[in-house]
Design an enzyme around this catalytic site. Structure first.
Site, short mmCIF file in Angstrom:
data_model
loop_
_atom_site.label_atom_id
_atom_site.label_comp_id
_atom_site.label_asym_id
_atom_site.label_seq_id
_atom_site.Cartn_x
_atom_site.Cartn_y
_atom_site.Cartn_z
CB SER A 1 2.11 -15.29 -7.93
OG SER A 1 3.81 -15.74 -8.00
CB THR B 1 5.26 -11.35 -3.62
OG1 THR B 1 5.13 -10.36 -4.26
CG2 THR B 1 4.01 -11.98 -3.20
CE LYS C 1 9.07 -8.74 -2.48
NZ LYS C 1 9.88 -8.28 -3.52
CG ASN D 1 11.63 7.90 -5.03
OD1 ASN D 1 10.83 7.33 -5.89
ND2 ASN D 1 10.75 7.81 -3.85
NE ARG E 1 9.36 5.84 0.08
CZ ARG E 1 8.68 5.00 -0.74
NH1 ARG E 1 7.70 5.00 -1.69
NH2 ARG E 1 8.53 3.61 -0.34
P1 NAP Z 1 6.63 0.51 -3.99
O1 NAP Z 1 7.37 0.04 -2.86
O2 NAP Z 1 5.16 0.74 -3.84
O3 NAP Z 1 7.26 1.87 -4.59
C1 NAP Z 1 6.70 2.42 -5.68
C2 NAP Z 1 7.92 3.46 -6.10
O4 NAP Z 1 7.30 3.78 -7.44
C3 NAP Z 1 8.09 4.62 -5.35
O5 NAP Z 1 9.65 4.95 -5.49
C4 NAP Z 1 7.21 5.74 -6.17
O6 NAP Z 1 7.73 7.21 -5.71
C5 NAP Z 1 7.26 5.24 -7.31
N1 NAP Z 1 6.29 5.81 -8.21
C6 NAP Z 1 5.05 5.44 -8.27
N2 NAP Z 1 4.29 6.12 -9.48
C7 NAP Z 1 5.21 6.63 -9.74
C8 NAP Z 1 5.10 7.86 -10.94
N3 NAP Z 1 3.97 8.07 -11.69
N4 NAP Z 1 6.28 8.72 -11.19
C9 NAP Z 1 7.34 8.46 -10.70
N5 NAP Z 1 7.53 7.44 -9.50
C10 NAP Z 1 6.25 6.79 -9.18
O7 NAP Z 1 6.64 -0.50 -5.09
P2 NAP Z 1 8.00 -1.54 -5.27
O8 NAP Z 1 7.81 -2.87 -4.43
O9 NAP Z 1 9.17 -0.94 -5.00
O10 NAP Z 1 7.71 -2.09 -6.79
C11 NAP Z 1 8.06 -1.42 -7.67
C12 NAP Z 1 7.91 -1.98 -9.08
O11 NAP Z 1 8.98 -3.10 -9.30
C13 NAP Z 1 6.64 -2.56 -9.13
O12 NAP Z 1 6.20 -2.46 -10.61
C14 NAP Z 1 6.73 -4.24 -9.23
O13 NAP Z 1 5.95 -5.06 -9.76
C15 NAP Z 1 8.03 -4.31 -9.75
N6 NAP Z 1 9.08 -5.24 -9.23
C16 NAP Z 1 9.45 -6.37 -10.15
C17 NAP Z 1 10.26 -7.28 -9.82
C18 NAP Z 1 10.79 -8.31 -10.85
O14 NAP Z 1 11.32 -9.66 -10.49
N7 NAP Z 1 10.63 -7.97 -11.95
C19 NAP Z 1 10.64 -7.52 -8.62
C20 NAP Z 1 10.11 -6.68 -7.55
C21 NAP Z 1 9.56 -5.73 -7.97
P3 NAP Z 1 7.23 7.84 -4.27
O15 NAP Z 1 8.08 7.15 -3.16
O16 NAP Z 1 7.49 9.35 -4.60
O17 NAP Z 1 5.79 7.64 -4.13
#
Ligand code: NAP
Length: 279
Positions: free
Chosen positions: A14, A61, A65, A150, A155
């Site tokens: 982090s 994180t 959450k 998505n 979802r």
């Molecule tokens: P999550 O709850 O695990 O959700 C993952 C999402 O990605 C789901 O919608 C999944 O689709 C989709 N996915 C994964 N691989 C894929 C692929 N190859 N093709 C298409 N869709 C795919 O994760 P999250 O917490 O939402 O986080 C998502 C990203 O945001 C992470 O990389 C995280 O590091 C980033 N993030 C950044 C910040 C920031 O401050 N910059 C803040 C929060 C999160 P399905 O539903 O079909 O499985």
């Protein structure tokens, strides 16, 4: 000294301790900010212990959450819309839960990147925790259209349904919001395409129509890295501006800092410093 921490599993990667240390130094606040990594079934106990020891607030994180939100005595509208909290504040009134991810994204887009969201066509890819946290704040900006697409269409539909059920978003703005699978994305160029999937972390990109990108499209990958497969794809498909999510990370931290300390630090200086450190 006032104590804060980030709690998650894992948290050794982090950047929040570094960011909050820079904020505190910039505004001359004396505080400590540590990392807490409890076992999966010890989250609530770890929060209670931190609070009992005089802790003032926590950033939360993955994967805690939703459980953080469930702990709260009071919560912000944006935390209720997300059904999840990334920020907790402790006081004599109890535990207050907030979700600053969406505000962080909106601040980065508007203030750092100069993007106009009012009246924009926005495509949000993903329906996980990150997507859920940003839909409410994006709709607050009054876009013409917000499409949530998505890989698993169900979802995306569930996300919209949960937002409706939360009562945190007015029906008028929900009517600007559509949910679908990646293959059902409406035709035409979008002003902003946000990748809220974790695809870049495993070296892939969401399978979306190339026609969503035009030269003026701002492509935004929430993953923070100098370049990502999504950023490369957007550039290759003609988008002149494609950026990562480091600004969102700094801005969501600034929103948490504001909740805890009552003032906004200078995020531009911190963002510049972090970019320089990651070269
Ligand atoms: P999550 O709850 O695990 O959700 C993952 C999402 O990605 C789901 O919608 C999944 O689709 C989709 N996915 C994964 N691989 C894929 C692929 N190859 N093709 C298409 N869709 C795919 O994760 P999250 O917490 O939402 O986080 C998502 C990203 O945001 C992470 O990389 C995280 O590091 C980033 N993030 C950044 C910040 C920031 O401050 N910059 C803040 C929060 C999160 P399905 O539903 O079909 O499985």
């Amino acid at each position: 000294m006032d104590r804060y921490a980030v709690i998650g599993q894992p948290v050794n990667h982090s950047r929040s301790p570094r960011i909050h240390a820079m904020f505190a130094a910039a505004v001359h606040h004396a505080l400590t900010y540590e990392r807490i990594e409890p076992a999966r079934d010890e989250f609530e106990a770890a929060v209670a212990l931190f609070r009992a020891q005089g802790g003032c607030g926590l950033n939360v994180t993955l994967p805690f959450k939703e459980r953080a939100y469930a702990l709260a005595d009071q919560s912000s509208t944006r935390a209720r819309a997300a059904g999840a909290a990334n920020t907790l504040m402790f006081s004599s009134k109890g535990v207050f839960a907030d979700n600053t991810d969406g505000a962080g994204l909106v601040r980065d887009l508007r203030l750092n990147l100069g993007v106009t969201l009012k009246g924009a066509r926005i495509l949000l890819l993903g329906a996980g925790g990150a997507a859920r946290g940003v839909v409410g704040p994006l709709l607050d900006q009054e876009p013409a259209l917000l499409v949530i697409a998505n890989r698993t269409a169900a979802r995306a539909l569930q996300l919209c349904e949960a937002l409706r059920a939360s009562g945190a978003i007015t029906p008028l703005w929900l009517s600007h919001c559509q949910a679908c699978g990646l293959e059902e994305i409406p035709k035409g160029v979008f002003d902003v395409v946000i990748n809220a999937t974790s695809s870049s972390l495993n070296g892939s990109v969401p399978n979306i129509p190339p026609s969503v990108f035009g030269p003026r499209t701002v492509a935004y990958d929430m993953v923070y890295a100098q370049s990502t497969p999504f950023i490369e794809m957007a550039h290759n498909l003609g988008s002149l501006r494609a950026v990562d999510g480091l600004g969102m990370l700094v801005e969501q931290a600034a929103e948490s800092f504001h909740l805890w300390r009552g003032l906004y630090p200078d995020t531009a200086a911190v963002l510049r410093q972090l970019r320089a450190e990651s070269v």
